[in-house]
Design a protein around this motif. Structure first.
Motif, PDB file in Angstrom:
ATOM      1  N   ASN A  48      -7.206 -10.440   7.976  1.00 49.66           N
ATOM      2  CA  ASN A  48      -7.190 -11.229   6.749  1.00 49.66           C
ATOM      3  C   ASN A  48      -7.416 -12.698   7.105  1.00 49.66           C
ATOM      4  O   ASN A  48      -6.728 -13.242   7.975  1.00 49.66           O
ATOM      5  CB  ASN A  48      -5.845 -11.091   6.027  1.00 49.66           C
ATOM      6  CG  ASN A  48      -5.514  -9.642   5.700  1.00 49.66           C
ATOM      7  OD1 ASN A  48      -6.392  -8.797   5.583  1.00 49.66           O
ATOM      8  ND2 ASN A  48      -4.238  -9.355   5.558  1.00 49.66           N
TER       9      ASN A  48
ATOM     10  N   GLU B 204      -6.441  -5.883   5.350  1.00 41.11           N
ATOM     11  CA  GLU B 204      -5.199  -5.154   5.592  1.00 41.11           C
ATOM     12  C   GLU B 204      -4.210  -5.398   4.477  1.00 41.11           C
ATOM     13  O   GLU B 204      -3.043  -5.665   4.706  1.00 41.11           O
ATOM     14  CB  GLU B 204      -4.595  -5.540   6.946  1.00 41.11           C
ATOM     15  CG  GLU B 204      -5.159  -4.737   8.096  1.00 41.11           C
ATOM     16  CD  GLU B 204      -4.327  -4.874   9.376  1.00 41.11           C
ATOM     17  OE1 GLU B 204      -3.294  -5.570   9.338  1.00 41.11           O
ATOM     18  OE2 GLU B 204      -4.719  -4.295  10.400  1.00 41.11           O
ATOM     19  N   ALA B 205      -4.676  -5.371   3.256  1.00 37.94           N
ATOM     20  CA  ALA B 205      -3.812  -5.413   2.085  1.00 37.94           C
ATOM     21  C   ALA B 205      -3.668  -3.988   1.576  1.00 37.94           C
ATOM     22  O   ALA B 205      -4.456  -3.096   1.916  1.00 37.94           O
ATOM     23  CB  ALA B 205      -4.417  -6.308   1.007  1.00 37.94           C
ATOM     24  N   ARG B 206      -2.649  -3.757   0.756  1.00 42.06           N
ATOM     25  CA  ARG B 206      -2.469  -2.425   0.176  1.00 42.06           C
ATOM     26  C   ARG B 206      -3.735  -2.000  -0.568  1.00 42.06           C
ATOM     27  O   ARG B 206      -4.185  -0.858  -0.481  1.00 42.06           O
ATOM     28  CB  ARG B 206      -1.280  -2.456  -0.784  1.00 42.06           C
ATOM     29  CG  ARG B 206      -0.856  -1.084  -1.305  1.00 42.06           C
ATOM     30  CD  ARG B 206       0.284  -1.235  -2.307  1.00 42.06           C
ATOM     31  NE  ARG B 206       1.330  -2.117  -1.787  1.00 42.06           N
ATOM     32  CZ  ARG B 206       2.261  -2.686  -2.548  1.00 42.06           C
ATOM     33  NH1 ARG B 206       2.253  -2.515  -3.855  1.00 42.06           N
ATOM     34  NH2 ARG B 206       3.185  -3.460  -1.995  1.00 42.06           N
ATOM     35  N   PHE B 207      -4.313  -2.967  -1.282  1.00 39.63           N
ATOM     36  CA  PHE B 207      -5.596  -2.749  -1.950  1.00 39.63           C
ATOM     37  C   PHE B 207      -6.543  -3.835  -1.426  1.00 39.63           C
ATOM     38  O   PHE B 207      -6.487  -4.977  -1.889  1.00 39.63           O
ATOM     39  CB  PHE B 207      -5.449  -2.855  -3.471  1.00 39.63           C
ATOM     40  CG  PHE B 207      -4.451  -1.887  -4.041  1.00 39.63           C
ATOM     41  CD1 PHE B 207      -4.801  -0.572  -4.291  1.00 39.63           C
ATOM     42  CD2 PHE B 207      -3.145  -2.295  -4.314  1.00 39.63           C
ATOM     43  CE1 PHE B 207      -3.876   0.321  -4.805  1.00 39.63           C
ATOM     44  CE2 PHE B 207      -2.217  -1.412  -4.828  1.00 39.63           C
ATOM     45  CZ  PHE B 207      -2.572  -0.095  -5.078  1.00 39.63           C
ATOM     46  N   PRO B 208      -7.388  -3.515  -0.427  1.00 32.43           N
ATOM     47  CA  PRO B 208      -8.256  -4.530   0.178  1.00 32.43           C
ATOM     48  C   PRO B 208      -9.163  -5.199  -0.855  1.00 32.43           C
ATOM     49  O   PRO B 208      -9.444  -4.634  -1.926  1.00 32.43           O
ATOM     50  CB  PRO B 208      -9.072  -3.729   1.195  1.00 32.43           C
ATOM     51  CG  PRO B 208      -8.226  -2.529   1.497  1.00 32.43           C
ATOM     52  CD  PRO B 208      -7.543  -2.193   0.208  1.00 32.43           C
TER      53      PRO B 208
ATOM     54  N   TRP C 241      -5.015  -8.104  -9.109  1.00 28.78           N
ATOM     55  CA  TRP C 241      -5.116  -7.733  -7.691  1.00 28.78           C
ATOM     56  C   TRP C 241      -3.986  -8.351  -6.875  1.00 28.78           C
ATOM     57  O   TRP C 241      -3.374  -7.688  -6.042  1.00 28.78           O
ATOM     58  CB  TRP C 241      -6.479  -8.169  -7.164  1.00 28.78           C
ATOM     59  CG  TRP C 241      -6.721  -7.833  -5.734  1.00 28.78           C
ATOM     60  CD1 TRP C 241      -7.145  -6.650  -5.207  1.00 28.78           C
ATOM     61  CD2 TRP C 241      -6.531  -8.713  -4.615  1.00 28.78           C
ATOM     62  NE1 TRP C 241      -7.239  -6.723  -3.839  1.00 28.78           N
ATOM     63  CE2 TRP C 241      -6.862  -7.982  -3.443  1.00 28.78           C
ATOM     64  CE3 TRP C 241      -6.115 -10.032  -4.489  1.00 28.78           C
ATOM     65  CZ2 TRP C 241      -6.796  -8.544  -2.180  1.00 28.78           C
ATOM     66  CZ3 TRP C 241      -6.045 -10.594  -3.222  1.00 28.78           C
ATOM     67  CH2 TRP C 241      -6.374  -9.850  -2.087  1.00 28.78           C
TER      68      TRP C 241
ATOM     69  N   ASN D  24       0.836 -13.186   5.024  1.00 27.00           N
ATOM     70  CA  ASN D  24      -0.323 -13.669   4.275  1.00 27.00           C
ATOM     71  C   ASN D  24       0.014 -14.842   3.366  1.00 27.00           C
ATOM     72  O   ASN D  24      -0.828 -15.268   2.573  1.00 27.00           O
ATOM     73  CB  ASN D  24      -0.907 -12.532   3.431  1.00 27.00           C
ATOM     74  CG  ASN D  24      -1.488 -11.424   4.281  1.00 27.00           C
ATOM     75  OD1 ASN D  24      -2.268 -11.673   5.194  1.00 27.00           O
ATOM     76  ND2 ASN D  24      -1.094 -10.190   3.999  1.00 27.00           N
TER      77      ASN D  24
ATOM     78  N   ARG E 253      -0.718  -6.435  -7.753  1.00 29.77           N
ATOM     79  CA  ARG E 253      -0.663  -5.078  -7.199  1.00 29.77           C
ATOM     80  C   ARG E 253      -0.403  -5.096  -5.694  1.00 29.77           C
ATOM     81  O   ARG E 253       0.226  -4.184  -5.158  1.00 29.77           O
ATOM     82  CB  ARG E 253      -1.973  -4.328  -7.493  1.00 29.77           C
ATOM     83  CG  ARG E 253      -2.109  -3.885  -8.953  1.00 29.77           C
ATOM     84  CD  ARG E 253      -3.301  -2.958  -9.158  1.00 29.77           C
ATOM     85  NE  ARG E 253      -4.561  -3.614  -8.883  1.00 29.77           N
ATOM     86  CZ  ARG E 253      -5.480  -3.162  -8.036  1.00 29.77           C
ATOM     87  NH1 ARG E 253      -5.258  -2.065  -7.322  1.00 29.77           N
ATOM     88  NH2 ARG E 253      -6.617  -3.814  -7.854  1.00 29.77           N
ATOM     89  N   ASN E 254      -0.866  -6.149  -5.023  1.00 28.59           N
ATOM     90  CA  ASN E 254      -0.640  -6.265  -3.589  1.00 28.59           C
ATOM     91  C   ASN E 254       0.673  -6.956  -3.244  1.00 28.59           C
ATOM     92  O   ASN E 254       1.019  -7.060  -2.064  1.00 28.59           O
ATOM     93  CB  ASN E 254      -1.801  -7.029  -2.935  1.00 28.59           C
ATOM     94  CG  ASN E 254      -3.008  -6.145  -2.651  1.00 28.59           C
ATOM     95  OD1 ASN E 254      -2.914  -5.173  -1.909  1.00 28.59           O
ATOM     96  ND2 ASN E 254      -4.134  -6.465  -3.261  1.00 28.59           N
TER      97      ASN E 254
END
Length: 452
Positions: free
Chosen positions: A206, A220-224, A255, A356, A258-259
């Motif tokens: 990231n 490398e996020a839950r939802f890239p 987004w 992050n 959600r992450n």
């Protein structure tokens, strides 16, 4: 930019190089890496050894980073670890250099006592001709040695010593002994004082890059996802989705939520939300006055309040939304319903604790551009670009504010706004209690629990 430089807000904390010996070592390293030399007798360098004075002399601000993807560096002293990184192309570069210096500080201290150390941050690609290539840069390897090759020679000498000890008649091998003596003249006794500077590899899933107008990559996020400062259509095909640009406020807000990458400042533990909101409102007033040509001089909060009265119906939506939220924080108003479509939405957020955090705060600085303090702290490249577009009166006001309110305790201000530095072990993260019981309230950021 002279006003920023004079105030120590630009090119601050650089390392001065003025002794003839260090200048000579720098020139040897510069010649080794770039084929160029400097005629300057004194200059300043950043953590990577880049000098803005030499950049001007050579007419090349990227003389240590010609392709923008694999930054070269020159170390003359371990004190460079506290210096900033200028002309940053990747948000991870300074952290990587800092870790490399700290991990090898004893060895680098000994090596730089005799010679300059030069090296490179080697990515997995050699050029970034397309945005898609950025996603191939998942790790960076740092390799370095002195210009005289002391590390390589020490490694070679260690191998010869092992060979000498392993061979029964090694003491008869005059050629071997001669090689060992010759190398030892350069390296010293490596059996007593070992010299080692192993390559180090850092993961980089990231990051932010200035390439292609500014891109945030979260692999490398839950939802890239990928977020672009330029229209997303200009990026072409990308190997992950979604690909968003900064105009897609609803998509970005969803987004981020959600992450779990953001938190509302009114819920942030240990943060004086009312003070932060007031300061953000001041910044917005300064920008509004700037657009209408109202003289702000050295306006403090009392004078800025008078400007708000003058603006009346012209007050920006960002100001009005934050004012409504401030009234709620202080118990003088109802909970405002602020959706991601509201102009003030991203001004109400900060990066959630975690690795992050700083990257997310950089993104939020672009989404809330009137908050000049946050922009200066977390995204200096954007701040300097914006500063160049301001009137002289706004430049002076911002410089005065940063000198008065930030520079006197930069680290304290940073922690007060964004929390303690991210820890890889979340169990070590402190958990101060919120300043007030916010009750069970629903809003665009979800529930605020009574127990914090």
């Amino acid at each position: 930019m002279n006003r920023l430089i004079a105030a120590g807000l630009m090119f601050g904390n650089l390392v001065e190089i003025s002794s003839p010996a260090l200048v000579e070592r720098y020139n040897r390293a510069l010649k080794h890496l770039t084929g160029k030399t400097t005629a300057m007798k004194d200059f300043h360098i950043d953590i990577s050894g880049y000098s803005p004075e030499i950049g001007d002399e050579l007419g090349d601000p990227l003389y240590l980073n010609p392709n923008g993807a694999n930054r070269q560096f020159i170390l003359l002293t371990t004190s460079q670890k506290t210096a900033p990184l200028l002309n940053m192309k990747f948000s991870t570069s300074r952290g990587i250099l800092t870790q490399f210096i700290e991990k090898n500080e004893a060895q680098l201290f000994a090596l730089t006592a005799r010679d300059a150390v030069a090296g490179e941050l080697q990515g997995s690609v050699y050029e970034v001709s397309t945005p898609a290539r950025l996603l191939e840069m998942k790790q960076v390897t740092v390799e370095a040695d002195t210009i005289g090759g002391h590390v390589a020679d020490a490694e070679k000498l260690t191998g010869l010593i092992d060979r000498f000890r392993g061979e029964g008649d090694g003491w008869r091998d005059e050629a071997l002994i001669g090689q060992m003596i010759e190398l030892a003249r350069k390296t010293g006794d490596v059996t007593r004082v070992p010299i080692a500077l192993p390559a180090m590899t850092f993961q980089q899933p990231n990051f932010w890059t200035s390439h292609f107008g500014g891109i945030y990559v979260f692999q490398e996020a839950r939802f890239p996802g990928v977020l672009s400062s330029q229209p997303r259509t200009a990026l072409g095909a990308m190997p992950i989705s979604p690909v968003m640009d900064l105009t897609q406020r609803n998509a970005i807000a969803d987004w981020l939520e959600r992450n779990g990458l953001v938190e509302p400042i009114v819920q942030a533990r240990g943060l004086d939300a009312a003070a932060v909101l007031r300061q953000k409102m001041d910044f917005i007033l300064v920008e509004a006055a700037e657009e209408l040509g109202i003289d702000i001089a050295d306006a403090r909060r009392t004078e800025l309040r008078k400007i708000a009265y003058r603006l009346g119906d012209s007050l920006p939506d960002e100001f009005l939304g934050l004012a409504a939220l401030l009234r709620w924080v202080e118990g003088q108003g109802q909970w405002p319903r602020i959706s991601s479509e509201h102009a003030c939405y991203f001004y109400t957020l900060r990066g959630a604790p975690g690795p992050n955090r700083d990257l997310v705060n950089m993104l939020l600085a672009e989404l809330s551009p009137m908050d000049v303090r946050q922009m200066f702290i977390v995204h200096k490249e954007l701040f300097y670009a914006q500063y160049a577009t301001w009137s002289d009166r706004k430049r002076q006001w911002v410089v005065d504010f940063l000198e008065r309110e930030y520079k006197v305790d930069a680290q304290g201000a940073r922690e007060a706004l964004f929390g303690p530095e991210p820890s890889m072990d979340t169990r070590d993260r402190p958990h101060p209690k919120p300043a007030r019981d916010m009750g069970q309230v629903l809003g665009p950021w979800g529930a605020v629990n009574r127990d914090g």
